[in-house]
Scaffold this active site. Structure first.
Site, short mmCIF file in Angstrom:
data_model
loop_
_atom_site.label_atom_id
_atom_site.label_comp_id
_atom_site.label_asym_id
_atom_site.label_seq_id
_atom_site.Cartn_x
_atom_site.Cartn_y
_atom_site.Cartn_z
N MET A 1 15.96 19.76 32.59
CA MET A 1 16.97 19.23 31.71
C MET A 1 16.35 18.64 30.47
SD MET A 1 19.68 18.63 34.28
CE MET A 1 18.52 19.65 35.01
N SER A 298 24.40 25.96 33.80
CA SER A 298 23.35 26.13 32.80
C SER A 298 22.51 24.86 32.74
CB SER A 298 23.96 26.37 31.42
OG SER A 298 24.42 25.15 30.87
N ASP A 299 21.34 24.96 32.16
CA ASP A 299 20.58 23.75 31.85
C ASP A 299 21.27 23.06 30.65
OD1 ASP A 299 18.60 21.80 31.77
OD2 ASP A 299 17.01 23.21 32.26
N CYS A 300 20.77 21.88 30.29
CA CYS A 300 21.48 21.03 29.32
C CYS A 300 20.90 21.11 27.91
CB CYS A 300 21.44 19.58 29.76
SG CYS A 300 21.85 19.33 31.49
N SER A 302 21.86 24.83 27.61
CA SER A 302 21.31 26.16 27.39
C SER A 302 22.13 26.99 26.41
CB SER A 302 21.23 26.93 28.70
OG SER A 302 20.34 26.34 29.59
#
Ligand SMILES: *[C@@H]1O[C@H](CO)[C@@H](O)[C@H](O)[C@H]1NC(C)=O
Ligand SMILES: *[C@@H]1O[C@H](CO)[C@@H](O)[C@H](O)[C@H]1NC(C)=O
Ligand SMILES: *[C@@H]1O[C@H](CO)[C@@H](O)[C@H](O)[C@H]1NC(C)=O
Ligand SMILES: *[C@@H]1O[C@H](CO)[C@@H](O)[C@H](O)[C@H]1NC(C)=O
Ligand SMILES: *[C@@H]1O[C@H](CO)[C@@H](O)[C@H](O)[C@H]1NC(C)=O
Ligand SMILES: *[C@@H]1O[C@H](CO)[C@@H](O)[C@H](O)[C@H]1NC(C)=O
Ligand SMILES: *[C@@H]1O[C@H](CO)[C@@H](O)[C@H](O)[C@H]1NC(C)=O
Length: 805
Positions: A1, A298-300, A302
């Site tokens: 993240m 999703s990642d933060c 993405s």
């Protein structure tokens, strides 16, 4: 993240505020978030999605049909909108529990007057070094209990984006500390077992979850910020073969063996496509092939990265559509909330795809009881403040660190120290009084800290000298440290790194102990009159050749980042309260490695044309400082092979078409390749004086085909051994799963031919032969190898031998 987009405290307060204005009758400042409070609001009874007698599928379907498109879009982001007309409060999806409940995710926080801290276990790399699956599970269980207690108290969510199961491919990676190391089998076991510990309910209800876990970051993510390359711009070139036999197995195991509720896609691109926009990776593999029962996040953030850094599409709505179409269900950030409706309107994504995303996300929340009314009335309703930082939980943190700590050198058997013969102990070094440094990345606020100094002082009288801080750019205090050492009966030097050297967004460029710490160690050792114990506190491996060779340095211990009780665990090992049993989960390379291998080289296999030596013990063909699996003990262990077949017939069905006339492989997923297994039985005897735990590692070297790994972990078992009593360890080896190799196209094959099995310095060959005659496995009589292979080994010697194979 990423830190860049992490929601700010005002946003958290806003969530509380929305929640409060919605559940006005709750008087306390903090209250858990939940929907369907039918007792307080009887009008909600009419909604089937609130009816706990109905099955979850029906309830989610009912909920979906009541939601507008914008309400749906607003539900699949990290801070989900409230929908007051349906009795649904805002929900913060982003919590973290990597090695204890953490406040890295904004939906979880600590507050002195509510819940001030949570048990902080060792960073994962050290827990992995214990090679003990029961421990992985036990920690998961404690963490989920504390997490659920915090949810009940209104200071945490139910969905935790942990663990990190990326392969620790390169020692420089700042986040390698968060992972279980470089081996796909150990990483898979750790990941799936920890996930089960987090998710599985004590009432055995398989459909419901205690908390929701998330395996991240899918896939081929192992570089944060190295020279001019960062994770937002990095395009990992990954062969089908490496993807299948190195990068993806932990994720596959999370889904298939751990039943994880979520998988998170990574920032980086994989072969030119952002991981969160790759349909083959998400929809086809995670959901299609592995059948994830949950949501892909999703990642933060993405999606912003795809738009801004990677310039994947011209408009943010196109990025949104591409991600949803690829299989993404939820977005850490707010892109999906902002652009989904527009993407639908423009015809870039179908409503049904949005419905899939909301269904997957809400099904998970429903399995967590979010739609079942007040948590106090649910199975875990009694958990609260008293269940966080309980003495038993903190004891497990100490036990975990003890089990992970690795003894790397112990000349003259100088350890353990005898308490009675130490009148004064000099405790020296930048991490000798470490606190925050012990808990590493993705930690929370620990219940308390037991620093090395505190832990050792609980045993004997100590004098303390810092020597220098971790950057160690000044030698001004070295003389004082040497003086202290010259007067003490023994010296413990605690050196290493902290988050200013190894962290998220911070990869190392050097793999030796930072600054002039080596000089501090050598000078102190020179001045010392008694034994010198060098303790390395770090996530990644270190070139400590200078200390291996220095006769004044009698012992070396690696303590990883040992968590809140790290100092107590170290003292237990130093004074022989615990017999060390940890083994390195990563290769320790010489410092020249960083000049030889660019961190951007994602190819695992050695490449003679470029001079690349290969990566991790499975492929690397160079010298090591310490090999994967290395670890000494205060005892010695003797292995004896008692049973293992020399030959196995692998039946081919009539339809099998051979690639070559000799037919040297069969497909591992072929129908004949099921239930093919054999046992390897060995006895292990502790021939030392001290009882102890010991991990037995079984390795295999497959036949030379497809550039297969030179050596691979097949299985491991940790056993407790009292002196003198032999114990039988049985490995059941599944041929199709554990002895298969991956071809260049990414297909798993069982290669017919000779495999070398190794346990310690026992070597045993088994041949897999093709038998067209029978459809069932015909196992030839087991050869008794007792006489030939009785070997007495010292673990040190055996590991060192294994390393040169
Ligand atoms: C902690 O919680 C107390 C009690 O609810 C509250 O009064 C206080 O403002 C909170 N402190 C912080 C820093 O949030
Ligand atoms: C909940 O569902 C059950 C099973 O269909 C049904 O019998 C019951 O009446 C429902 N409850 C409400 C309040 O509608
Ligand atoms: C989404 O909209 C909000 C409110 O307008 C804005 O603050 C935020 O930056 C937007 N996010 C993205 C990724 O565009
Ligand atoms: C060790 O660290 C603790 C916590 O940071 C501090 O209170 C204490 O004074 C330190 N001890 C010494 C001897 O410096
Ligand atoms: C040593 O490093 C510290 C922290 O990075 C820095 O503040 C200090 O100026 C450095 N001192 C010298 C002598 O370079
Ligand atoms: C990479 O690290 C440098 C400092 O070494 C920092 O300035 C930069 O912001 C980092 N970039 C990312 C993307 O983390
Ligand atoms: C593995 O860990 C569990 C949990 O801490 C512990 O009870 C057990 O003794 C450990 N096994 C060995 C062989 O050390």
């Amino acid at each position: 993240m990423a830190f860049q987009t992490s929601p700010h405290p005002p946003l958290i307060l806003a969530i509380i505020f929305i929640c409060l204005s919605f559940t006005t009758t709750i008087s306390t400042h903090y209250a858990p978030h939940y929907a369907c409070d039918t007792a307080r609001n009887p009008s909600l009874k009419k909604y089937a999605f609130c009816n706990t007698s109905l099955d979850i599928k029906t309830r989610v379907k009912d909920l979906l049909k009541r939601m507008t498109l914008q309400e749906k879009a607003g539900s699949i982001v990290s801070v989900a909108d409230s929908i007051p007309r349906l009795g649904i409060p805002s929900y913060g999806w982003w919590s973290e529990a990597l090695h204890g409940v953490s406040d890295t995710g904004p939906a979880t926080w600590f507050n002195k007057s509510v819940i001030p801290g949570a048990t902080s276990f060792p960073q994962v790399i050290l827990t992995a070094a214990s090679f003990n699956e029961s421990l992985f599970y036990a920690i998961g269980k404690v963490v989920s209990t504390e997490a659920r207690a915090m949810y009940n108290t209104g200071v945490a969510g139910l969905t935790f984006w942990s663990p990190n199961v990326n392969i620790f491919r390169d020692p420089r990676w700042g986040r390698g500390q968060e992972t279980p190391g470089e081996d796909p089998v150990l990483t898979s076991r750790y990941g799936s077992t920890y996930v089960r510990g987090l998710q599985e309910r004590e009432d055995g209800d398989k459909e419901r979850l205690k908390i929701g876990a998330c395996c991240k970051h899918y896939t081929a993510y192992d570089l944060d910020n190295w020279t001019s390359v960062d994770r937002f711009h990095f395009d990992a070139f990954v062969t089908k073969q490496d993807l299948e036999d190195t990068y993806n197995p932990p994720f596959k195991s999370c889904v298939l063996d751990g039943n994880v509720a979520s998988v998170m896609c990574s920032y980086n691109q994989v072969n030119g496509k952002p991981a969160c926009g790759d349909r083959e990776l998400l929809e086809d593999t995670v959901r299609g092939e592995w059948k994830l029962n949950g949501y892909i996040s999703s990642d933060c953030d993405s999606l912003q990265v795809m738009f801004k850094d990677q310039r994947w599409a011209k408009t943010p709505e196109q990025v949104t559509a591409d991600a949803l179409n690829a299989g993404l269900d939820l977005n850490c950030g707010d892109s999906l909330k902002n652009f989904t409706a527009l993407a639908v309107k423009k015809g870039l994504v179908k409503q049904s795809v949005v419905d899939r995303a909301v269904t997957n996300s809400f099904t998970t929340l429903m399995r967590l009881g979010f739609f079942d009314g007040p948590p106090s009335k649910q199975f875990y309703g009694k958990l609260g403040k008293k269940d966080v930082c309980s003495p038993a939980h903190q004891d497990l943190a100490r036990e975990a660190a003890r089990q992970g700590i690795v003894l790397l050198k112990n000349s003259l058997r100088s350890l353990p120290l005898r308490k009675r013969s130490i009148k004064s102990l000099a405790v020296i070094g930048p991490n000798a009084n470490a606190t925050r440094a012990m808990i590493g990345n993705y930690a929370g606020v620990p219940c308390k800290y037991t620093s090395p100094l505190k832990g050792l002082t609980d045993y004997v009288k100590t004098v303390y000298e810092e020597g220098c801080d971790v950057t160690c750019n000044s030698t001004a205090q070295f003389q004082k440290a040497s003086d202290a050492a010259s007067k003490a009966d023994a010296v413990v030097l605690v050196v290493g790194t902290d988050l200013s050297i190894e962290a998220e967004a911070l990869d190392r460029t050097k793999i030796y102990i930072p600054g002039q710490q080596n000089l501090l160690v050598s000078e102190v050792a020179k001045a010392a009159k008694g034994p010198v114990i060098l303790v390395i506190m770090s996530g990644g491996g270190m070139d400590v050749e200078f200390a291996q060779c220095d006769p004044k340095i009698t012992s070396i211990l690696w303590v990883g980042l040992p968590g809140q009780e790290g100092g107590g665990a170290l003292a237990d090992v130093v004074f022989g309260q615990y017999n060390p049993s940890g083994r390195l989960p990563v290769t320790w390379y010489p410092r020249s490695y960083v000049d030889l291998v660019p961190m951007t080289n994602t190819k695992m296999r050695p490449d003679p044309t470029t001079g690349q030596p290969g990566q991790t013990y499975r492929f690397y063909r160079g010298e090591t400082i310490y090999p994967f699996g290395f670890g000494l003990s205060y005892s010695s262990y003797v292995y004896k092979l008692i049973k293992a077949p020399k030959l196995m017939s692998v039946p081919l069905n009539q339809a099998h078409t051979c690639r070559s006339s000799t037919c040297n492989t069969i497909d591992a997923d072929d129908s004949v390749c099921t239930n093919l297994h054999f046992d390897v039985d060995i006895t292990v005897t502790n021939v030392g004086k001290m009882s102890g735990s010991h991990t037995v590692l079984l390795f295999s070297s497959p036949p030379m085909i497809y550039n297969a790994p030179q050596k691979e972990l097949v299985d491991f078992k940790k056993v407790w051994l009292a002196p003198g009593k032999p114990s039988v360890v049985r490995f059941r080896v599944d041929v199709c799963k554990r002895l298969s190799v991956v071809d260049e196209e990414g297909n798993r094959k069982v290669a017919l031919g000779r495999y070398l099995l190794q346990v310690g310095d026992i070597k045993h060959y088994i041949s897999l032969k093709n038998s067209r005659l029978s459809y069932i496995l015909r196992r030839l009589p087991t050869i008794d190898t007792t006489a030939a292979l009785k070997v007495v080994i010292d673990v040190a010697v055996s590991s060192a031998l294994v390393a040169v194979m």
